[in-house]
Design a protein around this motif. Structure first.
Motif, PDB file in Angstrom:
ATOM      1  N   ASN A 135     -37.870 -22.854  -1.825  1.00 48.31           N
ATOM      2  CA  ASN A 135     -38.408 -22.300  -3.072  1.00 48.31           C
ATOM      3  C   ASN A 135     -39.464 -21.280  -3.090  1.00 48.31           C
ATOM      4  N   LEU A 136     -39.207 -20.051  -3.152  1.00 43.61           N
ATOM      5  CA  LEU A 136     -39.840 -18.914  -3.377  1.00 43.61           C
ATOM      6  C   LEU A 136     -39.953 -18.524  -4.827  1.00 43.61           C
ATOM      7  N   PHE A 137     -39.766 -19.161  -5.759  1.00 46.23           N
ATOM      8  CA  PHE A 137     -39.895 -19.172  -6.994  1.00 46.23           C
ATOM      9  C   PHE A 137     -41.368 -19.191  -7.292  1.00 46.23           C
ATOM     10  N   PHE A 138     -41.915 -20.582  -6.934  1.00 45.04           N
ATOM     11  CA  PHE A 138     -43.255 -20.882  -7.275  1.00 45.04           C
ATOM     12  C   PHE A 138     -44.002 -21.669  -6.187  1.00 45.04           C
ATOM     13  N   SER A 139     -45.230 -21.626  -6.137  1.00 43.46           N
ATOM     14  CA  SER A 139     -45.860 -22.173  -4.902  1.00 43.46           C
ATOM     15  C   SER A 139     -47.173 -22.979  -5.352  1.00 43.46           C
ATOM     16  N   SER A 140     -47.282 -22.931  -6.742  1.00 39.14           N
ATOM     17  CA  SER A 140     -48.424 -23.809  -7.299  1.00 39.14           C
ATOM     18  C   SER A 140     -47.920 -24.794  -8.317  1.00 39.14           C
ATOM     19  N   PRO A 141     -48.386 -26.118  -8.256  1.00 38.73           N
ATOM     20  CA  PRO A 141     -47.909 -27.133  -9.164  1.00 38.73           C
ATOM     21  C   PRO A 141     -48.401 -26.699 -10.853  1.00 38.73           C
ATOM     22  N   LEU A 142     -49.387 -25.934 -10.934  1.00 34.47           N
ATOM     23  CA  LEU A 142     -49.764 -25.545 -12.251  1.00 34.47           C
ATOM     24  C   LEU A 142     -49.490 -24.089 -12.256  1.00 34.47           C
ATOM     25  N   SER A 143     -48.862 -23.680 -13.289  1.00 33.05           N
ATOM     26  CA  SER A 143     -48.371 -22.204 -13.573  1.00 33.05           C
ATOM     27  C   SER A 143     -48.260 -22.034 -14.997  1.00 33.05           C
ATOM     28  N   PHE A 144     -48.059 -20.683 -15.198  1.00 39.33           N
ATOM     29  CA  PHE A 144     -47.845 -20.191 -16.692  1.00 39.33           C
ATOM     30  C   PHE A 144     -46.573 -19.975 -17.276  1.00 39.33           C
ATOM     31  N   LEU A 145     -46.288 -20.444 -18.399  1.00 42.92           N
ATOM     32  CA  LEU A 145     -45.015 -20.324 -19.023  1.00 42.92           C
ATOM     33  C   LEU A 145     -45.101 -19.160 -20.153  1.00 42.92           C
ATOM     34  N   GLY A 146     -44.290 -18.241 -20.334  1.00 43.91           N
ATOM     35  CA  GLY A 146     -43.974 -17.575 -21.356  1.00 43.91           C
ATOM     36  C   GLY A 146     -42.718 -17.364 -21.924  1.00 43.91           C
ATOM     37  N   PHE A 147     -42.220 -17.179 -23.140  1.00 43.45           N
ATOM     38  CA  PHE A 147     -40.864 -17.311 -23.592  1.00 43.45           C
ATOM     39  C   PHE A 147     -40.888 -16.517 -24.703  1.00 43.45           C
ATOM     40  N   VAL A 148     -39.446 -15.782 -25.194  1.00 40.52           N
ATOM     41  CA  VAL A 148     -39.327 -15.343 -26.528  1.00 40.52           C
ATOM     42  C   VAL A 148     -38.007 -15.884 -26.718  1.00 40.52           C
ATOM     43  N   ASN A 149     -37.815 -16.347 -28.228  1.00 36.83           N
ATOM     44  CA  ASN A 149     -36.590 -17.139 -28.546  1.00 36.83           C
ATOM     45  C   ASN A 149     -36.296 -16.631 -30.001  1.00 36.83           C
ATOM     46  N   PRO A 150     -35.453 -15.741 -30.244  1.00 39.53           N
ATOM     47  CA  PRO A 150     -34.687 -15.747 -31.395  1.00 39.53           C
ATOM     48  C   PRO A 150     -34.134 -16.855 -31.927  1.00 39.53           C
ATOM     49  N   LYS A 151     -34.229 -16.978 -33.492  1.00 40.70           N
ATOM     50  CA  LYS A 151     -33.634 -18.277 -33.926  1.00 40.70           C
ATOM     51  C   LYS A 151     -32.939 -17.817 -35.287  1.00 40.70           C
ATOM     52  N   LEU A 152     -31.733 -18.383 -35.414  1.00 43.80           N
ATOM     53  CA  LEU A 152     -31.135 -18.364 -36.746  1.00 43.80           C
ATOM     54  C   LEU A 152     -31.017 -19.605 -37.214  1.00 43.80           C
ATOM     55  N   GLU A 153     -31.595 -20.080 -38.372  1.00 47.98           N
ATOM     56  CA  GLU A 153     -31.668 -21.068 -39.263  1.00 47.98           C
ATOM     57  C   GLU A 153     -30.974 -21.341 -40.513  1.00 47.98           C
ATOM     58  N   TYR A 154     -30.298 -22.474 -40.603  1.00 43.47           N
ATOM     59  CA  TYR A 154     -29.835 -22.718 -41.997  1.00 43.47           C
ATOM     60  C   TYR A 154     -30.507 -23.951 -42.444  1.00 43.47           C
ATOM     61  N   ARG A 155     -30.868 -23.823 -43.833  1.00 47.87           N
ATOM     62  CA  ARG A 155     -31.505 -24.840 -44.396  1.00 47.87           C
ATOM     63  C   ARG A 155     -30.723 -25.607 -45.311  1.00 47.87           C
ATOM     64  N   PHE A 156     -30.532 -26.908 -45.117  1.00 48.12           N
ATOM     65  CA  PHE A 156     -29.754 -27.626 -46.187  1.00 48.12           C
ATOM     66  C   PHE A 156     -30.730 -28.765 -46.729  1.00 48.12           C
ATOM     67  N   GLY A 157     -30.611 -28.628 -48.224  1.00 49.77           N
ATOM     68  CA  GLY A 157     -31.685 -29.276 -48.956  1.00 49.77           C
ATOM     69  C   GLY A 157     -33.095 -28.953 -48.761  1.00 49.77           C
ATOM     70  N   ASP A 158     -34.157 -29.608 -49.108  1.00 51.81           N
ATOM     71  CA  ASP A 158     -35.351 -29.126 -48.946  1.00 51.81           C
ATOM     72  C   ASP A 158     -35.933 -29.656 -47.807  1.00 51.81           C
ATOM     73  N   ASP A 159     -35.466 -30.654 -47.086  1.00 49.14           N
ATOM     74  CA  ASP A 159     -36.058 -31.271 -45.957  1.00 49.14           C
ATOM     75  C   ASP A 159     -35.803 -30.994 -44.671  1.00 49.14           C
ATOM     76  N   TRP A 160     -34.449 -30.317 -44.627  1.00 46.45           N
ATOM     77  CA  TRP A 160     -33.958 -30.011 -43.235  1.00 46.45           C
ATOM     78  C   TRP A 160     -33.330 -28.927 -42.950  1.00 46.45           C
ATOM     79  N   GLY A 161     -33.125 -28.658 -41.762  1.00 49.08           N
ATOM     80  CA  GLY A 161     -32.704 -27.338 -41.291  1.00 49.08           C
ATOM     81  C   GLY A 161     -32.186 -27.240 -39.832  1.00 49.08           C
ATOM     82  N   VAL A 162     -31.046 -26.718 -39.435  1.00 43.49           N
ATOM     83  CA  VAL A 162     -30.427 -26.656 -37.971  1.00 43.49           C
ATOM     84  C   VAL A 162     -30.647 -25.102 -37.801  1.00 43.49           C
TER      85      VAL A 162
END
Length: 348
Positions: A135-162
């Motif tokens: 495992n050469l990816f990581f060597s310390s149990p506590l590390s940092f996470l960064g992410f970018v996540n484009p999302k396309l949402e569809y709302r149905f009604g006032d209360d829910w979305g997918v």
């Protein structure tokens, strides 16, 4: 009594008018693959991560919050679990992140957003020279996470979305211990959101784009393990540059930074570890937020310090007051993260 009741209801009306907000609770499942960004990692990259995330978000719709990024946006917190599909070598990751999600486009029930986040990651299988040498990816149990996540949402009604999403995740310890190749893994996801309030979007005018270039200076500090003596050594950076808006959220710029890395071994003088590097940069400008990506070229560096003549720097800054900003940056050679630093910026 009537006067008190009138005043009470008046305060409620004012609070409701100035405190328009949307709260939502979401859950998402995801599945992806690992990018083998060096030949040493190919044998342990042939697995498919999968996971689950839960997030809580708040969007305030008043003018003050709009001005923070010239857009409607969600701020929130996200807890997630990712299993890397290789229990014995890579194990699993448990994340807790702060998130920022601006709305880029909206048409009826459809909306396009970009969820970005940074946080802490606990890894239950890390490098060990005897028990887990692969495992050469990581060597310390506590590390940092960064992410970018484009999302396309569809709302149905006032209360829910997918929603459907495509995320790019990166985990690294920021050079705090070695080996630290860092793991990059894209994931596709499908999720659902439960809305607790629903309201129409008010109209706010966008800020006027500056017509001139924006000059700035930054100073930064971090520390990392030394390759020539025991313990951790300081790393200082000073830079200057400018950028100019091209659109409401995009800008281009140039500059030069000088880094003095006391963790590097030198042959004759510490001046050898002074590394000037001119850079070009792209800026995502969301009101008070500035997320910029820089490509820099070394004009000088100590012998044996990486084979690369260039590096990338990813920086997120937030303007605290009129001209001062605070934030952090990640320095990367190719796909390998070196360190994370804290920085302060002043614009002219």
């Amino acid at each position: 009594m009537k006067n008190h009741l009138f005043f009470f209801f008046f305060l409620l009306t004012v609070f409701a008018a100035s405190g328009q907000q949307v709260r939502r609770l979401g859950m998402e499942g995801s599945y992806g693959f690992i990018i083998p960004h060096s030949s040493e990692l190919r044998s342990i990259s042939e697995s498919n991560p999968f996971g689950l995330s839960v997030h809580y978000q708040l969007m305030k719709q008043d003018k003050k919050n709009w001005d923070a990024c010239n857009c409607f946006h969600y701020l929130g917190i996200q807890a997630s679990y990712h299993n890397f599909g290789n229990r014995d070598v890579l194990g699993s990751a448990y994340h807790l992140s702060g998130t920022f999600e601006p709305i880029l486009w909206k048409n009826g029930p459809f909306s396009l957003t970009v969820l970005t986040g940074i946080g802490l990651s606990y890894l239950d299988q890390v490098y060990d020279p005897i028990l887990n040498p692969d495992n050469l990816f990581f060597s310390s149990p506590l590390s940092f996470l960064g992410f970018v996540n484009p999302k396309l949402e569809y709302r149905f009604g006032d209360d829910w979305g997918v929603n459907l999403s495509l995320a790019y995740n990166h985990i690294s310890n920021g050079g705090q211990s070695q080996p630290n190749k860092g793991i990059n893994y894209p994931m596709m996801g499908i999720g659902i959101n439960r809305y607790f309030e629903s309201s129409s979007f008010p109209k706010h005018e966008k800020s006027i784009l500056p017509r001139t270039v924006q000059w700035y200076m930054e100073i930064a500090y971090t520390n990392r393990e030394s390759n020539w003596s025991e313990g951790r050594k300081p790393v200082f950076t000073v830079l200057g540059g400018f950028h100019k808006n091209l659109t409401a959220i995009n800008g281009l710029g140039v500059g030069i930074e000088f880094t003095k890395d006391y963790a590097l071994e030198v042959e004759n003088s510490r001046i050898e570890a002074l590394m000037p590097a001119p850079f070009i940069a792209h800026h995502f400008l969301f009101g008070r937020f500035d997320f910029n990506q820089r490509m820099a070229v070394y004009l000088n560096k100590p012998m044996g310090y990486h084979d690369f003549i260039f590096y990338q720097r990813y920086s997120l800054m937030y303007r605290m007051v009129q001209n001062f900003s605070m934030g952090f940056s990640l320095k990367v050679h190719g796909h390998v993260a070196e360190n994370i630093d804290f920085r302060i910026s002043y614009r002219f």
